[in-house]
Motif scaffolding. Structure first.
Motif, PDB file in Angstrom:
ATOM      1  N   ARG A  22      51.735  46.230  40.996  1.00 41.46           N
ATOM      2  CA  ARG A  22      52.892  47.058  40.664  1.00 41.46           C
ATOM      3  C   ARG A  22      53.768  46.293  39.686  1.00 41.46           C
ATOM      4  N   ILE A  23      54.210  46.988  38.648  1.00 43.01           N
ATOM      5  CA  ILE A  23      55.074  46.398  37.638  1.00 43.01           C
ATOM      6  C   ILE A  23      56.224  47.367  37.395  1.00 43.01           C
ATOM      7  N   ALA A  24      57.428  46.832  37.358  1.00 42.87           N
ATOM      8  CA  ALA A  24      58.603  47.665  37.075  1.00 42.87           C
ATOM      9  C   ALA A  24      58.408  48.354  35.722  1.00 42.87           C
ATOM     10  N   PRO A  25      58.817  49.610  35.613  1.00 40.66           N
ATOM     11  CA  PRO A  25      58.607  50.351  34.358  1.00 40.66           C
ATOM     12  C   PRO A  25      59.167  49.650  33.119  1.00 40.66           C
ATOM     13  N   ALA A  26      60.344  49.048  33.235  1.00 41.35           N
ATOM     14  CA  ALA A  26      60.934  48.379  32.073  1.00 41.35           C
ATOM     15  C   ALA A  26      60.086  47.183  31.649  1.00 41.35           C
ATOM     16  N   LEU A  27      59.593  46.418  32.612  1.00 40.26           N
ATOM     17  CA  LEU A  27      58.721  45.283  32.305  1.00 40.26           C
ATOM     18  C   LEU A  27      57.409  45.776  31.722  1.00 40.26           C
ATOM     19  N   ASP A  32      53.421  46.292  27.449  1.00 39.60           N
ATOM     20  CA  ASP A  32      52.621  47.194  26.606  1.00 39.60           C
ATOM     21  C   ASP A  32      52.865  46.923  25.124  1.00 39.60           C
ATOM     22  N   VAL A  33      54.126  46.702  24.758  1.00 38.84           N
ATOM     23  CA  VAL A  33      54.467  46.430  23.363  1.00 38.84           C
ATOM     24  C   VAL A  33      53.806  45.133  22.905  1.00 38.84           C
ATOM     25  N   GLU A  34      53.920  44.088  23.713  1.00 33.20           N
ATOM     26  CA  GLU A  34      53.332  42.793  23.350  1.00 33.20           C
ATOM     27  C   GLU A  34      51.813  42.896  23.212  1.00 33.20           C
ATOM     28  N   ALA A  35      51.174  43.572  24.161  1.00 28.57           N
ATOM     29  CA  ALA A  35      49.720  43.730  24.098  1.00 28.57           C
ATOM     30  C   ALA A  35      49.323  44.514  22.850  1.00 28.57           C
ATOM     31  N   GLU A  37      50.946  44.751  20.051  1.00 29.61           N
ATOM     32  CA  GLU A  37      51.164  43.929  18.861  1.00 29.61           C
ATOM     33  C   GLU A  37      50.004  42.974  18.626  1.00 29.61           C
ATOM     34  N   GLN A  38      49.335  42.599  19.691  1.00 35.14           N
ATOM     35  CA  GLN A  38      48.174  41.713  19.568  1.00 35.14           C
ATOM     36  C   GLN A  38      46.867  42.504  19.457  1.00 35.14           C
ATOM     37  N   GLY A  39      46.988  43.833  19.418  1.00 39.79           N
ATOM     38  CA  GLY A  39      45.824  44.685  19.191  1.00 39.79           C
ATOM     39  C   GLY A  39      44.872  44.784  20.373  1.00 39.79           C
ATOM     40  N   MET A  40      45.418  44.726  21.589  1.00 37.02           N
ATOM     41  CA  MET A  40      44.555  44.817  22.768  1.00 37.02           C
ATOM     42  C   MET A  40      45.218  45.623  23.869  1.00 37.02           C
ATOM     43  N   SER A  41      44.408  45.994  24.837  1.00 43.85           N
ATOM     44  CA  SER A  41      44.935  46.721  25.991  1.00 43.85           C
ATOM     45  C   SER A  41      45.715  45.746  26.870  1.00 43.85           C
ATOM     46  N   LEU A  42      46.541  46.289  27.729  1.00 44.32           N
ATOM     47  CA  LEU A  42      47.314  45.460  28.643  1.00 44.32           C
ATOM     48  C   LEU A  42      46.391  44.673  29.571  1.00 44.32           C
ATOM     49  N   TRP A  45      45.006  41.804  27.670  1.00 47.38           N
ATOM     50  CA  TRP A  45      46.082  40.856  27.424  1.00 47.38           C
ATOM     51  C   TRP A  45      46.308  39.976  28.648  1.00 47.38           C
ATOM     52  N   PHE A  46      46.340  40.604  29.843  1.00 43.12           N
ATOM     53  CA  PHE A  46      46.490  39.845  31.084  1.00 43.12           C
ATOM     54  C   PHE A  46      45.323  38.877  31.288  1.00 43.12           C
TER      55      PHE A  46
END
Length: 63
Positions: A22-27, A32-35, A37-42, A45-46
């Motif tokens: 579970r991840i807070a919606p704001a986080l 999602d934005v960072e992932a 920007e790096q051209g990958m899925s979340l 990215w994790f």
């Protein structure tokens, strides 16, 4: 009389098991934005972050 045949193979053969968190919606939005920007899925990215952290500790990631 009917006979039901079931597939004996386990589902998801060749796939990794699901991992849920579970991840807070704001986080989530920030991640999602960072992932993106790096051209990958979340999820990818994790996985990359986890591999990098293992390497920092001198542990060679498997898989």
């Amino acid at each position: 009389m009917s006979i039901i045949s079931r597939d004996k193979k386990p589902k998801g053969v060749g796939k990794s098991p699901h991992f849920k968190m579970r991840i807070a919606p704001a986080l989530r939005e920030q991640l999602d934005v960072e992932a993106a920007e790096q051209g990958m899925s979340l999820a990818n990215w994790f996985k990359n972050l986890a591999r990098e952290e293992l390497k920092k500790k001198g542990i060679e990631p498997k898989g």
